[in-house]
Scaffold this motif. Structure first.
Motif, PDB file in Angstrom:
ATOM      1  N   ARG A 166       0.772  -1.222   0.000  1.00 33.64           N
ATOM      2  CA  ARG A 166       0.000   0.000   0.000  1.00 33.64           C
ATOM      3  C   ARG A 166       0.808   1.280   0.000  1.00 33.64           C
ATOM      4  O   ARG A 166       0.256   2.346   0.106  1.00 33.64           O
ATOM      5  CB  ARG A 166      -0.935   0.015   1.208  1.00 33.64           C
ATOM      6  N   GLU A 202      -2.978  12.222  -5.434  1.00 34.73           N
ATOM      7  CA  GLU A 202      -3.564  11.782  -4.177  1.00 34.73           C
ATOM      8  C   GLU A 202      -2.474  11.451  -3.174  1.00 34.73           C
ATOM      9  O   GLU A 202      -1.367  11.092  -3.537  1.00 34.73           O
ATOM     10  CB  GLU A 202      -4.446  10.559  -4.391  1.00 34.73           C
ATOM     11  N   CYS A 203      -2.812  11.589  -1.898  1.00 35.36           N
ATOM     12  CA  CYS A 203      -1.917  11.219  -0.817  1.00 35.36           C
ATOM     13  C   CYS A 203      -2.700  10.400   0.189  1.00 35.36           C
ATOM     14  O   CYS A 203      -3.838  10.719   0.509  1.00 35.36           O
ATOM     15  CB  CYS A 203      -1.340  12.452  -0.121  1.00 35.36           C
ATOM     16  N   ARG A 204      -2.102   9.339   0.683  1.00 30.56           N
ATOM     17  CA  ARG A 204      -2.722   8.500   1.705  1.00 30.56           C
ATOM     18  C   ARG A 204      -1.695   8.215   2.785  1.00 30.56           C
ATOM     19  O   ARG A 204      -0.518   8.080   2.511  1.00 30.56           O
ATOM     20  CB  ARG A 204      -3.195   7.177   1.110  1.00 30.56           C
ATOM     21  N   GLU A 205      -2.185   8.088   4.004  1.00 35.52           N
ATOM     22  CA  GLU A 205      -1.305   7.741   5.110  1.00 35.52           C
ATOM     23  C   GLU A 205      -1.451   6.264   5.421  1.00 35.52           C
ATOM     24  O   GLU A 205      -2.539   5.707   5.345  1.00 35.52           O
ATOM     25  CB  GLU A 205      -1.658   8.565   6.349  1.00 35.52           C
ATOM     26  N   THR A 206      -0.325   5.627   5.770  1.00 35.62           N
ATOM     27  CA  THR A 206      -0.304   4.220   6.121  1.00 35.62           C
ATOM     28  C   THR A 206       0.503   4.049   7.400  1.00 35.62           C
ATOM     29  O   THR A 206       1.526   4.704   7.583  1.00 35.62           O
ATOM     30  CB  THR A 206       0.349   3.391   4.991  1.00 35.62           C
ATOM     31  N   ARG A 248       4.039   6.262  10.840  1.00 37.36           N
ATOM     32  CA  ARG A 248       3.062   6.734   9.862  1.00 37.36           C
ATOM     33  C   ARG A 248       3.823   7.314   8.679  1.00 37.36           C
ATOM     34  O   ARG A 248       4.642   8.212   8.832  1.00 37.36           O
ATOM     35  CB  ARG A 248       2.154   7.788  10.465  1.00 37.36           C
ATOM     36  N   VAL A 292       3.462   8.720   4.489  1.00 36.21           N
ATOM     37  CA  VAL A 292       2.531   9.277   3.514  1.00 36.21           C
ATOM     38  C   VAL A 292       2.875   8.708   2.155  1.00 36.21           C
ATOM     39  O   VAL A 292       4.008   8.804   1.697  1.00 36.21           O
ATOM     40  CB  VAL A 292       2.604  10.815   3.489  1.00 36.21           C
ATOM     41  N   ARG A 293       1.898   8.082   1.547  1.00 33.85           N
ATOM     42  CA  ARG A 293       2.058   7.561   0.195  1.00 33.85           C
ATOM     43  C   ARG A 293       1.450   8.569  -0.754  1.00 33.85           C
ATOM     44  O   ARG A 293       0.314   8.975  -0.594  1.00 33.85           O
ATOM     45  CB  ARG A 293       1.332   6.232   0.051  1.00 33.85           C
ATOM     46  N   SER A 294       2.217   8.986  -1.720  1.00 36.34           N
ATOM     47  CA  SER A 294       1.691   9.942  -2.681  1.00 36.34           C
ATOM     48  C   SER A 294       1.839   9.391  -4.087  1.00 36.34           C
ATOM     49  O   SER A 294       2.738   8.614  -4.375  1.00 36.34           O
ATOM     50  CB  SER A 294       2.416  11.277  -2.550  1.00 36.34           C
ATOM     51  N   SER A 295       0.941   9.795  -4.956  1.00 40.83           N
ATOM     52  CA  SER A 295       1.011   9.340  -6.332  1.00 40.83           C
ATOM     53  C   SER A 295       2.189  10.014  -7.031  1.00 40.83           C
ATOM     54  O   SER A 295       2.776  10.963  -6.521  1.00 40.83           O
ATOM     55  CB  SER A 295      -0.293   9.660  -7.063  1.00 40.83           C
TER      56      SER A 295
END
Length: 163
Positions: free
Chosen positions: A11, A65-69, A45, A47-50
């Motif tokens: 992810r 988009e950015c999502r945290e994992t 934590r 941050v996954r970014s496109s």
């Protein structure tokens, strides 16, 4: 070290490390912030970014988009850190390959094999063969979940430095 390890590889948008640290040669790294420390693990934590999140127009475009994992790293594979510290989380490229094979390649091959067997040998309709090929993923992922400790030993995640 179970689901979190697998989730890390599946992810997170990963980048190859260019650091000169000997632990990061042939490795994939990501920066993150320590969220929680328990006696057995450190939660980081990230941050996954496109790929286009760094573009100057990303604020005006729906494509970025950015999502945290949240990643769980065993304490024995981390440097001394405290909550709120910025750290670099690293895994070897071979661990990434194992995770990608188990998460994407094997299910795809399994689905294709079941579809082919259903169509060629059993003579089922395309709709039934497609349904069976999707249903075969349920026991596959249950088995993968039950073997998470074995898989977790193959996928090594470490915190190599505080930033």
């Amino acid at each position: 070290m179970g689901n979190e390890s697998i989730a890390f590889v599946f992810r997170i948008g990963l980048t190859t490390s260019a650091s000169s640290s000997p632990k990061s040669v042939n490795a994939v790294s990501k920066e993150g912030i320590v969220e929680q420390i328990t006696p057995t693990s450190v939660s980081v934590r990230v941050v996954r970014s496109s790929a286009c999140a760094g573009c100057g127009l990303s604020g005006h475009c729906n494509a970025s988009e950015c999502r945290e994992t949240l990643i769980s790293v065993p304490v024995d594979r981390s440097v001394a850190c405290s909550v709120g510290d910025r750290v670099r989380v690293v895994t070897s490229s071979s661990s990434v390959k194992v995770a990608l094979a188990l998460g994407f390649a094997m299910p795809l091959l399994l689905m294709m094999a079941v579809f082919g067997v259903c169509r060629a040998m059993a003579g089922t309709s395309e709709m039934a063969a497609a349904l069976y090929s999707l249903l075969v993923l349920i026991p596959y992922y249950i088995l993968l979940y039950l073997c998470r400790n074995i898989v977790g030993r193959r996928i090594q995640i470490s915190i190599i430095e505080r930033l």
